[in-house]
Design an enzyme around this catalytic site. Structure first.
Site, short mmCIF file in Angstrom:
data_model
loop_
_atom_site.label_atom_id
_atom_site.label_comp_id
_atom_site.label_asym_id
_atom_site.label_seq_id
_atom_site.Cartn_x
_atom_site.Cartn_y
_atom_site.Cartn_z
N ASP A 86 1.02 4.07 0.13
CA ASP A 86 0.96 5.26 -0.73
C ASP A 86 -0.44 5.61 -1.25
O ASP A 86 -0.98 6.68 -0.98
CB ASP A 86 1.94 5.11 -1.91
CG ASP A 86 1.86 3.76 -2.63
OD1 ASP A 86 1.06 2.90 -2.21
OD2 ASP A 86 2.59 3.57 -3.62
N GLU A 146 5.78 8.04 -11.00
CA GLU A 146 5.27 9.00 -10.01
C GLU A 146 5.79 10.42 -10.20
O GLU A 146 5.03 11.38 -10.03
CB GLU A 146 5.57 8.50 -8.59
CG GLU A 146 4.77 7.27 -8.17
CD GLU A 146 5.26 5.98 -8.77
OE1 GLU A 146 6.42 5.95 -9.26
OE2 GLU A 146 4.51 4.98 -8.80
N ARG A 205 -5.02 -1.89 -12.98
CA ARG A 205 -4.50 -1.95 -14.36
C ARG A 205 -5.56 -2.43 -15.35
O ARG A 205 -5.74 -1.83 -16.40
CB ARG A 205 -3.29 -2.88 -14.43
CG ARG A 205 -2.16 -2.44 -13.51
CD ARG A 205 -0.90 -3.27 -13.72
NE ARG A 205 -0.01 -3.13 -12.57
CZ ARG A 205 1.31 -3.19 -12.62
NH1 ARG A 205 1.92 -3.38 -13.76
NH2 ARG A 205 2.05 -3.07 -11.52
N GLU A 235 -3.70 -5.14 -8.18
CA GLU A 235 -3.04 -4.90 -9.46
C GLU A 235 -3.99 -5.10 -10.63
O GLU A 235 -3.97 -4.34 -11.60
CB GLU A 235 -1.83 -5.84 -9.62
CG GLU A 235 -0.74 -5.64 -8.58
CD GLU A 235 0.04 -4.33 -8.74
OE1 GLU A 235 -0.24 -3.56 -9.68
OE2 GLU A 235 0.92 -4.08 -7.89
N THR A 279 -4.86 5.25 -9.75
CA THR A 279 -3.44 5.19 -9.39
C THR A 279 -2.60 4.53 -10.48
O THR A 279 -1.38 4.48 -10.37
CB THR A 279 -3.24 4.49 -8.02
OG1 THR A 279 -1.91 4.72 -7.57
CG2 THR A 279 -3.53 3.01 -8.10
C1 DMJ Z 1 1.69 1.38 -10.51
O1 DMJ Z 1 1.19 0.12 -10.66
C2 DMJ Z 1 0.77 2.25 -9.73
O2 DMJ Z 1 1.09 3.58 -9.93
C3 DMJ Z 1 0.78 1.94 -8.26
O3 DMJ Z 1 -0.01 2.80 -7.53
C4 DMJ Z 1 2.19 2.00 -7.74
N1 DMJ Z 1 3.08 1.22 -8.51
C5 DMJ Z 1 3.06 1.30 -9.94
C6 DMJ Z 1 3.93 2.36 -10.54
O4 DMJ Z 1 5.06 2.66 -9.90
#
Ligand code: DMJ
Length: 676
Positions: free
Chosen positions: A440, A575, A311, A307, A664
């Site tokens: 994912d 998403e 982020r 995370e 992501t």
């Molecule tokens: C985000 O932190 C990122 O997109 C991660 O890959 C999946 N979860 C959240 C958003 O849903």
């Protein structure tokens, strides 16, 4: 036993203690009646008045109390589960051992067939297009009256404070009044912007105003207005963050306070590049100042490696690229180097948690496993950090993980289990396969690393192509009655027809691959899955997707999508709008913009908190009580609004997908120049 000497109280005789013969309460009634007759007329009147008053109060307060109790019990029952789900902590059944044909890769147009022999053709044909793609499905939203009024009646609307010069309410005769919204007993004032958001349900390219629309002609919403609506939404979210959570991780917009996860200003950092892209210069300047003067990673705090990489490190790196401001690169180096202790494990598969102050790392308390998606979705960021700093340690660490996972046994046709052990470096709990939580972004980063590195790293491509074939072979199904294509989950050989909203990254990723020369049937699948993700919103009464959808395989209730009570929440996730952005960029089909616009409207109707901010909600099926959860996740600003902005932007070269790859968490990083 204490026996009162003085009888200075009203006594009620409940029966003769010594003579226990049954009298049907006669003595008691006689005694009460005698006492009552002994009272003066004034005393009797007073007592009767009091009883009547209490009775009326009881009736009046019953409905609001029961409403609050309902809300409270909803929350207490679901809160823990949902919190676990949000962090991806779902129990996994034990497993089976998948088979991976070595060196077998499905078709790639720009890879010689002798290198990738067998899988040039998809192992199963892409499923036929669902009828839903040809005809518009019946709307399952609320009654027409609610739609016209933009679901303002979902909330208890009373008077209105701010006069609204342009639009007058239908039901107040156009008079100025005051609006108060009751959400679970909390009275919050409505802002003008909250209720005047237009809605586009069922109308392509046009909207009717949310309130008082009956007398107004539908208005065409120009792309520029949509872009402006996203800016406005961002400003509104930022207003709440600034007022109640400045410098903290997450806004709690209803209680007007903040939540702390790492204590690093997560929302602020996640939102930096969004502000830059949206052109919000003042907000950006203020946030930059905070990064310069307040942000310190020298803190005794445990952070999650994944995370904080996607982020914080991702956010700082992309902001550096966009702004050219070296402050962000310095901060990126600082957090990147503090995360490195995570890789000091027996297997070099990193631990999930790092103390960035102490330089120590550890797995979660209950296991020595890490999540597969977490250890395989930090590569874009660390590779870029090495490129920028010319220090190979970051790239070496994450590429060692990629190499090991590439070689690992336990995959099933390229699909990976969800857990990997940090001691043995092997997959554990091998029976479950999903494209959702915990797996994912493994698939997403295979493709994106291949693109980031200039399409040279063939093993990444092989793994990606094989995984897409694995999805088609093992997880794809179609619903009844409308033949929506979805990606289910495999659990010990049995398909569970459920799909996390998280899986909605997949249409975008497949389209990105097809745009880069991967098989055309990837695009066919992307089109079908995009339709399904759209339906996950369109078929809900709030117009917002649940966290998890269950799909009907046999004709049962006549509906394609079911939602279990525990899965009804919406966390403002990105998403679907992410995929809409990719699909629009590659097809130019304005339908995708319209779908994104619908989603923005639904966020505005059901999740927008008038005093500032947006909140996740607990029930997408109940527009009358969406059950706000009082949390604005950082990815709403980092991802959701950014993708919506890029979807609507007329400048389709803005962050060209041939020049940037989005991590992501929607932070764009440059595709490396071929010399790198
Ligand atoms: C985000 O932190 C990122 O997109 C991660 O890959 C999946 N979860 C959240 C958003 O849903």
């Amino acid at each position: 036993m204490y026996s009162p000497q003085r009888k200075d109280f009203v006594s009620l005789t409940l029966g003769d203690q010594h003579n226990r013969s049954y009298t049907n309460g006669k003595h008691r009634r006689q005694s009460c009646w005698r006492k009552w007759k002994q009272l003066s007329r004034l005393q009797r009147s007073l007592i009767l008045f009091l009883l009547a008053f209490l009775f009326i109060c009881g009736i009046l307060s019953y409905s609001s109390l029961s409403e609050q109790w309902r809300g409270l019990s909803d929350r207490s029952l679901k809160e823990d589960w949902v919190e676990m789900e949000n962090r991806g902590l779902r129990p996994i059944p034990p497993g089976l051992v998948p088979k991976l044909p070595p060196g077998v890769v499905p078709g790639v147009q720009d890879v010689p067939p002798e290198v990738l022999p067998e899988l040039q053709r998809p192992s199963i044909p892409i499923l036929p297009k669902p009828p839903a793609m040809q005809r518009k499905p019946p709307s399952k939203r609320g009654p027409p009256a609610l739609q016209k009024r933009g679901n303002v009646s979902d909330w208890q609307v009373k008077d209105r404070e701010e006069p609204e010069p342009e639009l007058k309410r239908e039901d107040d005769g156009g008079k100025e009044a005051r609006t108060v919204i009751s959400w679970r007993g909390a009275m919050i004032e409505a802002e003008q912007g909250t209720e005047l958001q237009p809605t586009a349900h069922g109308k392509e390219g046009t909207v009717a105003d949310a309130e008082g629309a009956t007398n107004l002609e539908p208005v065409t919403v120009k792309p520029v207005d949509r872009v402006e609506a996203v800016r406005e939404a961002f400003r509104h979210a930022w207003k709440g963050y600034k007022a109640f959570a400045w410098g903290h991780d997450e806004l709690k917009p209803l209680s007007k306070t903040h939540a702390e996860w790492f204590g690093l200003g997560l929302t602020l950092i996640d939102a930096l590049d969004t502000m830059w892209i949206l052109g919000l210069k003042d907000e950006f300047a203020e946030a930059r100042k905070w990064v310069e003067t307040e942000l310190s990673f020298s803190k005794n705090v445990d952070v999650n490696l994944f995370e904080s990489t996607i982020r914080i490190l991702g956010g700082l790196l992309s902001t550096y690229h966009l702004s050219g401001d070296t402050l962000f690169l310095e901060k990126a180096k600082d957090i990147g180097s503090r995360l490195m202790p995570a890789f000091k494990t027996p297997s070099k598969i990193p631990y999930s948690d790092v103390n960035i102050g102490k330089g120590t790392a550890h797995p979660p308390r209950w296991t020595t496993d890490s999540t597969v998606a977490e250890v395989t979705s930090i590569q874009l960021e660390f590779r870029e950090l090495s490129r920028l700093t010319q220090d190979p340690q970051y790239q070496n660490a994450v590429e060692e993980v990629t190499r090991q996972v590439h070689r690992l046994e336990g995959k099933r046709d390229g699909l990976v289990p969800m857990f990997i052990n940090t001691n043995s470096g092997k997959f554990t709990r091998r029976g479950a396969f999903t494209l959702g939580a915990r797996a994912d972004s493994y698939y997403e980063y295979l493709l994106k690393q291949w693109l980031q590195g200039g399409k040279k790293e063939t093993e990444l491509l092989e793994d990606y192509l094989q995984a897409v074939e694995g999805v088609k072979k093992n997880l794809l199904r179609q619903t009844s009655p409308s033949k929506l294509t979805f990606v289910g989950e495999l659990s010990n050989g049995r398909l569970n027809p459920k799909m996390d909203h998280l899986v909605c990254f997949l249409p975008g990723a497949l389209a990105l691959g097809a745009h880069n020369g991967l098989p055309a049937d990837h695009m066919d699948l992307a089109l079908q899955l995009m339709e399904t993700c759209h339906q996950m919103y369109a078929q809900m009464e709030t117009g917002l997707s649940p966290e998890i959808a269950h799909f009907n395989l046999q004709y049962q209730s006549g509906r394609d999508i079911d939602v279990k009570p525990a899965d009804r929440h919406n966390l403002l996730r990105p998403e679907t709008v992410e995929s809409l952005f990719y699909m629009y960029r590659f097809t130019n089909d304005s339908r995708y913009r319209d779908w994104g616009w619908d989603i923005l409207q639904s966020f505005n109707k059901h999740t927008r908190v008038p005093s500032g901010g947006y909140t996740s909600i607990g029930n997408v099926r109940d527009p009358l009580n969406p059950a706000p959860r009082d949390k604005m996740e950082s990815f709403f600003l980092g991802e959701t609004l950014k993708y919506l902005f890029l979807l609507f932007s007329e400048d389709t070269e803005l962050l060209s997908l041939d020049k940037y790859v989005f991590n992501t968490e929607a932070h764009p990083l440059p595709i490396w120049p071929s010399a790198s």
